[in-house]
Scaffold this motif. Structure first.
Motif, PDB file in Angstrom:
ATOM      1  N   ILE A  81      25.340  49.005  62.398  1.00 13.01           N
ATOM      2  CA  ILE A  81      26.762  48.306  62.699  1.00 13.01           C
ATOM      3  C   ILE A  81      27.415  48.090  61.227  1.00 13.01           C
ATOM      4  CG2 ILE A  81      26.159  47.357  64.806  1.00 13.01           C
ATOM      5  CD1 ILE A  81      25.746  44.795  63.275  1.00 13.01           C
ATOM      6  N   THR A  85      27.544  45.761  50.842  1.00 12.32           N
ATOM      7  CA  THR A  85      27.340  46.042  49.544  1.00 12.32           C
ATOM      8  C   THR A  85      25.754  45.907  49.073  1.00 12.32           C
ATOM      9  OG1 THR A  85      29.479  44.591  49.271  1.00 12.32           O
ATOM     10  CG2 THR A  85      28.114  45.357  47.204  1.00 12.32           C
ATOM     11  N   VAL A  89      23.070  47.527  57.572  1.00 12.51           N
ATOM     12  CA  VAL A  89      23.078  46.417  58.781  1.00 12.51           C
ATOM     13  C   VAL A  89      22.827  46.995  59.873  1.00 12.51           C
ATOM     14  CG1 VAL A  89      24.060  44.204  59.734  1.00 12.51           C
ATOM     15  CG2 VAL A  89      24.478  44.790  57.368  1.00 12.51           C
ATOM     16  N   ALA A 102      21.230  40.842  64.128  1.00 12.97           N
ATOM     17  CA  ALA A 102      21.936  41.796  63.043  1.00 12.97           C
ATOM     18  C   ALA A 102      20.817  41.743  62.004  1.00 12.97           C
ATOM     19  CB  ALA A 102      23.164  41.369  62.612  1.00 12.97           C
ATOM     20  N   LYS A 104      19.832  42.725  58.424  1.00 16.61           N
ATOM     21  CA  LYS A 104      20.662  43.182  57.211  1.00 16.61           C
ATOM     22  C   LYS A 104      19.403  43.569  56.211  1.00 16.61           C
ATOM     23  CE  LYS A 104      23.739  41.064  53.698  1.00 16.61           C
ATOM     24  NZ  LYS A 104      24.657  40.088  53.474  1.00 16.61           N
ATOM     25  N   ALA A 161      21.544  36.001  64.187  1.00 17.14           N
ATOM     26  CA  ALA A 161      21.865  35.922  65.391  1.00 17.14           C
ATOM     27  C   ALA A 161      23.092  36.914  65.459  1.00 17.14           C
ATOM     28  CB  ALA A 161      22.156  34.440  66.058  1.00 17.14           C
ATOM     29  N   PHE A 162      23.194  37.679  66.652  1.00 16.08           N
ATOM     30  CA  PHE A 162      24.012  38.827  66.600  1.00 16.08           C
ATOM     31  C   PHE A 162      25.513  38.311  66.981  1.00 16.08           C
ATOM     32  CE2 PHE A 162      26.577  42.179  68.516  1.00 16.08           C
ATOM     33  CZ  PHE A 162      26.587  43.083  67.629  1.00 16.08           C
ATOM     34  N   ASP A 206      33.854  34.272  48.948  1.00 20.76           N
ATOM     35  CA  ASP A 206      34.320  35.496  49.462  1.00 20.76           C
ATOM     36  C   ASP A 206      34.922  35.265  51.052  1.00 20.76           C
ATOM     37  OD1 ASP A 206      34.980  38.142  49.705  1.00 20.76           O
ATOM     38  OD2 ASP A 206      32.841  38.947  49.942  1.00 20.76           O
ATOM     39  N   ALA A 210      37.204  39.434  57.461  1.00 17.55           N
ATOM     40  CA  ALA A 210      36.210  40.252  57.837  1.00 17.55           C
ATOM     41  C   ALA A 210      34.739  39.540  57.651  1.00 17.55           C
ATOM     42  CB  ALA A 210      36.181  41.734  57.085  1.00 17.55           C
ATOM     43  N   LEU A 213      33.056  35.913  61.656  1.00 15.74           N
ATOM     44  CA  LEU A 213      32.179  36.361  62.847  1.00 15.74           C
ATOM     45  C   LEU A 213      32.637  35.332  64.082  1.00 15.74           C
ATOM     46  CD1 LEU A 213      28.752  37.542  61.504  1.00 15.74           C
ATOM     47  CD2 LEU A 213      30.926  38.847  61.483  1.00 15.74           C
ATOM     48  N   ASP A 224      28.225  36.115  55.456  1.00 16.63           N
ATOM     49  CA  ASP A 224      28.358  36.956  54.339  1.00 16.63           C
ATOM     50  C   ASP A 224      28.403  35.863  53.013  1.00 16.63           C
ATOM     51  OD1 ASP A 224      28.187  38.667  52.014  1.00 16.63           O
ATOM     52  OD2 ASP A 224      30.049  39.760  52.744  1.00 16.63           O
ATOM     53  N   PHE A 424      31.900  46.175  66.786  1.00 16.18           N
ATOM     54  CA  PHE A 424      31.149  46.637  65.910  1.00 16.18           C
ATOM     55  C   PHE A 424      30.745  48.154  66.694  1.00 16.18           C
ATOM     56  CE2 PHE A 424      29.400  42.559  64.909  1.00 16.18           C
ATOM     57  CZ  PHE A 424      30.316  42.383  63.900  1.00 16.18           C
ATOM     58  N   HIS A 433      34.085  47.843  60.456  1.00 17.97           N
ATOM     59  CA  HIS A 433      34.744  46.682  59.576  1.00 17.97           C
ATOM     60  C   HIS A 433      35.497  47.480  58.543  1.00 17.97           C
ATOM     61  CE1 HIS A 433      32.397  43.236  61.409  1.00 17.97           C
ATOM     62  NE2 HIS A 433      32.183  44.282  62.047  1.00 17.97           N
ATOM     63  N   ARG A 438      37.721  44.678  54.383  1.00 17.76           N
ATOM     64  CA  ARG A 438      36.881  45.514  53.701  1.00 17.76           C
ATOM     65  C   ARG A 438      37.576  46.679  53.583  1.00 17.76           C
ATOM     66  NH1 ARG A 438      31.426  45.013  54.221  1.00 17.76           N
ATOM     67  NH2 ARG A 438      31.340  47.101  54.713  1.00 17.76           N
ATOM     68  N   GLN A 442      39.034  45.963  48.339  1.00 15.53           N
ATOM     69  CA  GLN A 442      37.881  45.012  48.127  1.00 15.53           C
ATOM     70  C   GLN A 442      37.448  45.152  46.660  1.00 15.53           C
ATOM     71  OE1 GLN A 442      35.088  44.986  50.946  1.00 15.53           O
ATOM     72  NE2 GLN A 442      33.909  43.370  50.002  1.00 15.53           N
TER      73      GLN A 442
HETATM   74  N1  LIG Z   1      25.359  38.253  62.652  1.00 19.16           N
HETATM   75  C1  LIG Z   1      25.928  39.507  62.420  1.00 19.16           C
HETATM   76  N2  LIG Z   1      26.335  39.944  63.673  1.00 19.16           N
HETATM   77  C2  LIG Z   1      27.003  41.015  63.805  1.00 19.16           C
HETATM   78  N3  LIG Z   1      27.387  42.005  62.442  1.00 19.16           N
HETATM   79  C3  LIG Z   1      26.885  41.488  61.594  1.00 19.16           C
HETATM   80  C4  LIG Z   1      26.448  40.216  61.205  1.00 19.16           C
HETATM   81  N4  LIG Z   1      26.154  39.847  60.036  1.00 19.16           N
HETATM   82  C5  LIG Z   1      26.653  40.915  59.440  1.00 19.16           C
HETATM   83  N5  LIG Z   1      27.089  41.846  60.151  1.00 19.16           N
HETATM   84  C6  LIG Z   1      27.727  43.208  60.055  1.00 19.16           C
HETATM   85  O1  LIG Z   1      27.209  43.647  58.618  1.00 19.16           O
HETATM   86  C7  LIG Z   1      28.335  43.915  57.667  1.00 19.16           C
HETATM   87  C8  LIG Z   1      27.719  43.545  56.283  1.00 19.16           C
HETATM   88  O2  LIG Z   1      27.252  41.993  56.463  1.00 19.16           O
HETATM   89  P1  LIG Z   1      27.321  41.159  55.144  1.00 19.16           P
HETATM   90  O3  LIG Z   1      29.080  41.090  54.957  1.00 19.16           O
HETATM   91  O4  LIG Z   1      26.731  39.997  55.315  1.00 19.16           O
HETATM   92  O5  LIG Z   1      26.959  42.060  54.186  1.00 19.16           O
HETATM   93  P2  LIG Z   1      27.377  42.266  52.600  1.00 19.16           P
HETATM   94  O6  LIG Z   1      26.279  43.159  51.840  1.00 19.16           O
HETATM   95  O7  LIG Z   1      27.419  41.030  51.846  1.00 19.16           O
HETATM   96  O8  LIG Z   1      28.849  43.126  52.979  1.00 19.16           O
HETATM   97  P3  LIG Z   1      30.092  43.059  52.292  1.00 19.16           P
HETATM   98  O9  LIG Z   1      30.249  44.325  51.517  1.00 19.16           O
HETATM   99  O10 LIG Z   1      30.851  43.219  53.359  1.00 19.16           O
HETATM  100  O11 LIG Z   1      30.352  41.834  51.542  1.00 19.16           O
HETATM  101  C9  LIG Z   1      29.418  42.935  58.300  1.00 19.16           C
HETATM  102  O12 LIG Z   1      30.652  43.218  57.952  1.00 19.16           O
HETATM  103  C10 LIG Z   1      29.232  43.032  59.844  1.00 19.16           C
HETATM  104  O13 LIG Z   1      29.642  44.463  60.109  1.00 19.16           O
END
Ligand SMILES: Nc1ncnc2c1ncn2[C@@H]1O[C@H](COP(=O)(O)OP(=O)(O)OP(=O)(O)O)[C@@H](O)[C@H]1O
Length: 466
Positions: A81, A85, A89, A102, A104, A161-162, A206, A210, A213, A224, A424, A433, A438, A442
């Protein structure tokens, strides 16, 4: 004493004893300390003791449970989904409870150094941040996969949690019609989450639509924490310096754009202001592509940056550079037009509780409908040029707007019910996203190589996470 803690004590005693024994008998357990003539039978006995202790130790660990390190196979991966960075995920289902999560994946950039410090920091902060309006870290999982050369590798996942939607996605969907009550409820959740964060002495760094949630039940969750960091509040003495290469450009406040490295919680408050306005405009309100451009856009909307509105602005490290003719990033004489611009959109709801303004332009805004002046006042304060004039998240949570009719609700479940598909699911494959926020604009994470821009002189500051 419980059997577990007594065995823990036994195990630690075993570990202690075994290491001291090992030191006594030397490497491999076959030599004696230099110069000491120890009879062979004694060495063999020590060796056996060490083996026994190690076996006890091993048994203890084999029988122990690791609440934070379940195997990821307890989740069934459904789809990818997002691409954060720090790694991919996935949407997944817990095999035992059926709950959606979710996953990660933690990008192991430098495996020799073990679990990445940035991810560790994120985990430690999220453990402290249990709140309805903050993304819920359920656990950390691992999986062993055979890597090249049949070497086992451990991959770690953060399990959240999603949440069905993110705010940027919802706002870009013109089928989603948000009433004033929806916006007020979401803003209430946002400042409540931010207040919890700041009370826990953590900066998000940050804030953007985006990273906000929204669960199926209509509860907003700040997400994030990859750039978040703890901060210290000192009344006197030198204040610590932080990197100013934080916050996605469109949501970056004037102090960061002017090179401040002693910033505080008000950087997140500016982001909250940008997000609040975006709930009406349905797109980020200031979309600069360089730091100079962003400063110009801020001046254009919020008025010129000057000592009149911000007495300390000239003390900012990049003040001189940014006011230079070449940069022209700080135009003077600009009026603050934020209220005029927003007035047409920030309308009160109609008598049936339906929104009276239409940011997607399907109907003409109705000029006879009054503007919500209390909402306007809050927005105006969140987007104050001088960080000291912005309210704290605590003050924002107590803002009059939240206590006046129409009152915010517990959640925006009714709004979620009008959006059948998870955001998603229909953005996946196109870079979930990738909608807005994003975006190509960015900014890279502080540890990433900087893209060449014609912005402020690069390398002004060391680009690291502090
Ligand atoms: N709890 C969640 N439920 C659903 N989707 C999620 C959840 N957490 C993260 N995501 C998805 O995963 C993506 C990336 O997660 P996150 O932003 O935490 O990671 P990041 O590596 O810090 O990303 P970014 O480059 O956007 O800062 C989010 O933009 C979202 O699409």
């Amino acid at each position: 004493m419980s059997s577990q803690s007594s065995s823990a004590t036994a195990a630690s005693a075993a570990l202690h004893q075994s290491s001291s024994q090992r030191a006594l008998i030397g490497h491999g357990g076959t030599s004696t300390p230099s110069g000491a003539g120890t009879p062979n039978s004694q060495i063999q006995q020590s060796d056996l003791d060490v083996k026994q202790h190690l076996m006890n130790y091993q048994r203890y660990f084999d029988s122990a449970s690791y609440p934070y390190i379940n195997d990821v196979s307890s989740y069934e991966k459904l789809s990818k989904i997002g691409q954060g960075t720090f790694g991919e995920v996935f949407k997944a289902r817990c095999k035992s409870t059926g709950k959606m999560v979710a996953l990660k994946k933690i990008l192991m950039e430098n495996e020799k150094e073990g679990f990445p410090i940035t991810a560790l920091r994120e985990v430690k902060m999220l453990e402290q941040l249990k709140h309805d309006n903050i993304t819920d870290l359920i656990e950390v999982c691992s999986s062993k996969t055979a890597g090249p050369g049949a070497k086992d590798r451990t991959t770690f996942y953060l399990v959240f949690a999603f949440c069905e939607h993110d705010l940027a996605g919802l706002l870009s969907n013109n089928k989603v019609r948000m009433s004033l009550v929806h916006i007020k409820t979401l803003m209430k959740h946002l400042v409540a989450g931010l207040n919890k964060l700041h009370r826990s002495k953590i900066l998000h760094r940050d804030m953007k639509a985006a990273n906000v949630l929204i669960s199926r039940e209509g509860v907003l969750k700040l997400a994030d924490f990859g750039l978040a960091r703890p901060f210290v509040q000192r009344e006197s003495g030198p204040r610590p310096l932080y990197t100013n290469r934080v916050v996605t450009l469109w949501y970056r406040p004037p102090e960061l754009l002017l090179g401040d490295r002693q910033y505080g919680t008000k950087i997140d408050v500016w982001g909250a202001g940008c997000i609040m306005a975006e709930m009406w405009t349905r797109q980020p309100i200031m979309q600069g592509d360089t730091e100079q451009k962003q400063l110009q856009l801020i001046s254009g909307l919020c008025g010129s940056i000057s000592t009149r509105v911000w007495p300390n602005c000239e003390k900012m490290p990049l003040w001189v550079a940014m006011s230079s003719e070449a940069n022209s990033a700080l135009p003077q004489g600009k009026k603050r037009i934020l209220r005029d611009k927003m007035r047409i959109l920030m309308k009160c709801d109609g008598p049936d509780g339906k929104p009276m303004s239409d940011p997607f332009g399907r109907s003409r805004p109705n000029d006879n409908v009054p503007t919500d002046e209390d909402a306007m006042n809050l927005l105006d304060s969140l987007l104050a040029i001088d960080p000291d004039k912005r309210p704290s998240a605590d003050e924002a949570e107590d803002d009059l707007w939240f206590f006046k009719a129409p009152m915010p609700k517990e959640n925006v479940q009714d709004l979620m019910d009008t959006v059948p598909t998870s955001q998603f699911e229909y953005t996946v494959g196109k870079g979930a996203h990738a909608n807005r926020g994003r975006h190509q604009n960015q900014q890279p994470r502080p540890h990433q190589p900087q893209r060449a821009t014609n912005a402020i002189p690069a390398g002004q500051y060391r680009d690291t996470i502090f």
